[in-house]
Design a protein around this motif. Sequence first.
Motif, PDB file in Angstrom:
ATOM      1  N   LEU A   1       0.863  -1.269   0.075  1.00 39.62           N
ATOM      2  CA  LEU A   1       0.035   0.026   0.038  1.00 39.62           C
ATOM      3  C   LEU A   1       0.834   1.246   0.141  1.00 39.62           C
ATOM      4  O   LEU A   1       0.802   2.097  -0.706  1.00 39.62           O
ATOM      5  CB  LEU A   1      -0.849  -0.104   1.172  1.00 39.62           C
ATOM      6  CG  LEU A   1      -2.129  -1.024   1.166  1.00 39.62           C
ATOM      7  CD1 LEU A   1      -2.845  -1.151   2.538  1.00 39.62           C
ATOM      8  CD2 LEU A   1      -3.290  -0.596   0.205  1.00 39.62           C
ATOM      9  N   ILE A   2       1.734   1.372   0.732  1.00 41.87           N
ATOM     10  CA  ILE A   2       2.737   2.494   1.017  1.00 41.87           C
ATOM     11  C   ILE A   2       3.661   2.548  -0.170  1.00 41.87           C
ATOM     12  O   ILE A   2       3.687   3.899  -0.775  1.00 41.87           O
ATOM     13  CB  ILE A   2       3.652   2.335   2.124  1.00 41.87           C
ATOM     14  CG1 ILE A   2       3.013   2.375   3.415  1.00 41.87           C
ATOM     15  CG2 ILE A   2       4.567   3.465   2.006  1.00 41.87           C
ATOM     16  CD1 ILE A   2       3.468   1.743   4.526  1.00 41.87           C
ATOM     17  N   ALA A   3       3.755   1.556  -1.059  1.00 41.20           N
ATOM     18  CA  ALA A   3       4.495   1.701  -2.364  1.00 41.20           C
ATOM     19  C   ALA A   3       3.814   2.516  -3.396  1.00 41.20           C
ATOM     20  O   ALA A   3       4.242   3.184  -4.036  1.00 41.20           O
ATOM     21  CB  ALA A   3       4.839   0.192  -2.744  1.00 41.20           C
ATOM     22  N   MET A   4       2.507   1.866  -3.339  1.00 39.55           N
ATOM     23  CA  MET A   4       1.742   2.517  -4.446  1.00 39.55           C
ATOM     24  C   MET A   4       1.416   3.931  -4.279  1.00 39.55           C
ATOM     25  O   MET A   4       1.647   4.745  -5.106  1.00 39.55           O
ATOM     26  CB  MET A   4       0.267   1.861  -4.533  1.00 39.55           C
ATOM     27  CG  MET A   4       0.408   0.455  -5.096  1.00 39.55           C
ATOM     28  SD  MET A   4      -1.449  -0.234  -5.070  1.00 39.55           S
ATOM     29  CE  MET A   4      -1.677  -0.552  -3.503  1.00 39.55           C
ATOM     30  N   LEU A   5       1.214   4.576  -2.929  1.00 34.06           N
ATOM     31  CA  LEU A   5       1.270   5.984  -2.785  1.00 34.06           C
ATOM     32  C   LEU A   5       2.358   6.580  -2.718  1.00 34.06           C
ATOM     33  O   LEU A   5       2.433   7.826  -3.485  1.00 34.06           O
ATOM     34  CB  LEU A   5       0.883   6.051  -1.184  1.00 34.06           C
ATOM     35  CG  LEU A   5      -0.568   5.434  -0.847  1.00 34.06           C
ATOM     36  CD1 LEU A   5      -1.005   5.482   0.741  1.00 34.06           C
ATOM     37  CD2 LEU A   5      -2.048   6.171  -1.530  1.00 34.06           C
ATOM     38  N   SER A   6       3.533   6.128  -2.366  1.00 36.57           N
ATOM     39  CA  SER A   6       4.839   6.710  -2.696  1.00 36.57           C
ATOM     40  C   SER A   6       5.047   6.758  -4.032  1.00 36.57           C
ATOM     41  O   SER A   6       5.857   7.879  -4.623  1.00 36.57           O
ATOM     42  CB  SER A   6       5.992   6.000  -1.946  1.00 36.57           C
ATOM     43  OG  SER A   6       5.613   5.993  -0.514  1.00 36.57           O
ATOM     44  N   GLY A   7       4.943   5.848  -4.867  1.00 39.61           N
ATOM     45  CA  GLY A   7       4.960   5.967  -6.325  1.00 39.61           C
ATOM     46  C   GLY A   7       4.098   6.979  -6.977  1.00 39.61           C
ATOM     47  O   GLY A   7       4.674   7.685  -7.804  1.00 39.61           O
ATOM     48  N   ALA A   8       2.952   7.007  -6.631  1.00 42.32           N
ATOM     49  CA  ALA A   8       2.161   8.157  -6.985  1.00 42.32           C
ATOM     50  C   ALA A   8       2.475   9.471  -6.538  1.00 42.32           C
ATOM     51  O   ALA A   8       2.600  10.627  -7.295  1.00 42.32           O
ATOM     52  CB  ALA A   8       0.589   7.877  -6.507  1.00 42.32           C
ATOM     53  N   ALA A   9       3.206   9.722  -5.533  1.00 39.61           N
ATOM     54  CA  ALA A   9       3.471  11.017  -4.904  1.00 39.61           C
ATOM     55  C   ALA A   9       5.037  11.420  -5.817  1.00 39.61           C
ATOM     56  O   ALA A   9       5.072  12.661  -6.335  1.00 39.61           O
ATOM     57  CB  ALA A   9       3.959  11.070  -3.662  1.00 39.61           C
ATOM     58  N   ALA A  10       5.713  10.459  -6.135  1.00 37.35           N
ATOM     59  CA  ALA A  10       6.794  10.687  -6.873  1.00 37.35           C
ATOM     60  C   ALA A  10       6.639  10.857  -8.473  1.00 37.35           C
ATOM     61  O   ALA A  10       7.288  11.835  -9.057  1.00 37.35           O
ATOM     62  CB  ALA A  10       7.965   9.665  -6.942  1.00 37.35           C
ATOM     63  N   ALA A  11       5.759  10.130  -8.927  1.00 35.16           N
ATOM     64  CA  ALA A  11       5.256  10.478 -10.398  1.00 35.16           C
ATOM     65  C   ALA A  11       4.656  11.863 -10.346  1.00 35.16           C
ATOM     66  O   ALA A  11       4.773  12.863 -11.486  1.00 35.16           O
ATOM     67  CB  ALA A  11       4.120   9.435 -10.821  1.00 35.16           C
ATOM     68  N   TRP A  12       3.816  12.325  -9.612  1.00 35.95           N
ATOM     69  CA  TRP A  12       3.036  13.495  -9.567  1.00 35.95           C
ATOM     70  C   TRP A  12       4.228  14.855  -9.350  1.00 35.95           C
ATOM     71  O   TRP A  12       4.377  15.790  -9.795  1.00 35.95           O
ATOM     72  CB  TRP A  12       1.992  13.832  -8.477  1.00 35.95           C
ATOM     73  CG  TRP A  12       0.843  12.958  -8.870  1.00 35.95           C
ATOM     74  CD1 TRP A  12       0.691  12.267 -10.279  1.00 35.95           C
ATOM     75  CD2 TRP A  12      -0.445  12.792  -8.183  1.00 35.95           C
ATOM     76  NE1 TRP A  12      -0.597  11.774 -10.284  1.00 35.95           N
ATOM     77  CE2 TRP A  12      -1.090  11.926  -9.111  1.00 35.95           C
ATOM     78  CE3 TRP A  12      -0.611  13.086  -6.932  1.00 35.95           C
ATOM     79  CZ2 TRP A  12      -2.329  11.580  -8.685  1.00 35.95           C
ATOM     80  CZ3 TRP A  12      -2.045  12.614  -6.532  1.00 35.95           C
ATOM     81  CH2 TRP A  12      -2.787  11.748  -7.374  1.00 35.95           C
ATOM     82  N   ALA A  13       5.118  14.331  -8.505  1.00 34.83           N
ATOM     83  CA  ALA A  13       6.342  15.255  -8.079  1.00 34.83           C
ATOM     84  C   ALA A  13       7.278  15.589  -9.290  1.00 34.83           C
ATOM     85  O   ALA A  13       7.701  16.660  -9.782  1.00 34.83           O
ATOM     86  CB  ALA A  13       7.144  14.884  -6.846  1.00 34.83           C
ATOM     87  N   ALA A  14       7.522  14.501 -10.116  1.00 31.34           N
ATOM     88  CA  ALA A  14       8.366  14.552 -11.262  1.00 31.34           C
ATOM     89  C   ALA A  14       7.514  15.572 -12.475  1.00 31.34           C
ATOM     90  O   ALA A  14       8.225  16.182 -13.134  1.00 31.34           O
ATOM     91  CB  ALA A  14       8.478  13.236 -11.991  1.00 31.34           C
ATOM     92  N   GLN A  15       6.177  15.728 -12.288  1.00 32.45           N
ATOM     93  CA  GLN A  15       5.485  16.769 -13.096  1.00 32.45           C
ATOM     94  C   GLN A  15       5.491  17.944 -12.556  1.00 32.45           C
ATOM     95  O   GLN A  15       5.366  19.039 -13.285  1.00 32.45           O
ATOM     96  CB  GLN A  15       3.990  16.141 -13.316  1.00 32.45           C
ATOM     97  CG  GLN A  15       3.899  14.801 -14.218  1.00 32.45           C
ATOM     98  CD  GLN A  15       2.568  14.503 -13.888  1.00 32.45           C
ATOM     99  OE1 GLN A  15       1.745  14.216 -13.101  1.00 32.45           O
ATOM    100  NE2 GLN A  15       2.038  13.923 -15.488  1.00 32.45           N
TER     101      GLN A  15
END
Length: 269
Positions: A126-140
Amino acid sequence: MSASGRIPLGASAEGSRAESSRQLPSSTAPDTDTVATGSGVRRLRLGTTARDRVADVLRDEIMTGRLGPGARIDLDGTADRLGTSRTPIREACLALQHEGLVRIAPRSGVTVVGLRRRDVEDNFALIAMLSGAAAAWAAQRISPAQLDDVRRLAGDVRHAVDDGVDPKAANFSFHRAINRASDSVRLIALIRQTGRIVPWSFFDLVPEQAGCALREHDDIVDALAARNVARARRVSEEHVVNAGQLLVARMFGAQEGDAEPAPGTGTAG
């Protein structure tokens, strides 16, 4: 910690603040203060009730195995240990029962249920999915100033590891900066909530992860700098999953399946 050995939940035993997650992938904790416990210095969430702070302490002890399956949580003994009254202890146990970590019965009191292998694996997924989303949006969405800050904080983690200093606070600050760069209040709230299920003492349990974390942090920073959304998501998710696999191995060893809870190492009270 007071002279009596009690842990005052309303203030920092060290007199210092670590706006600390919860932890290797600790993108996950809200602002915190610290107290000294029998297992070291740990975080306490600021601006929360005594019940929530007690629940944080007990949850961490359950998730690290210091309170193992079948352990009894004595309300009076725990209240004395944590320097508070029975009421927040009882309320915290009710909250932990709702999370499935303890069982409360009229005559037998509060008993730790413990965690199965699958529970820990699911937590990190669960944390991996949320952290991945945060990093993806941060990249944008990350600004140049925010990117510079993330780079500096990654360096702080490296310096802490190289100097033999506890990297928890530096690690948290690094991940928090990425989460904030996602510019999503809703996502950050979910990460904070989910972060409670990662032990704050992660680096104590799996010290070998520190070196891996440095390389993975560099990969995350590179992905953000390149504004590579897919890579930022992938390396951030792998960062958390790798941490979870190490913790599962440490907690459960070569145990097969997920039917048995993690072995405990202590009792409360």
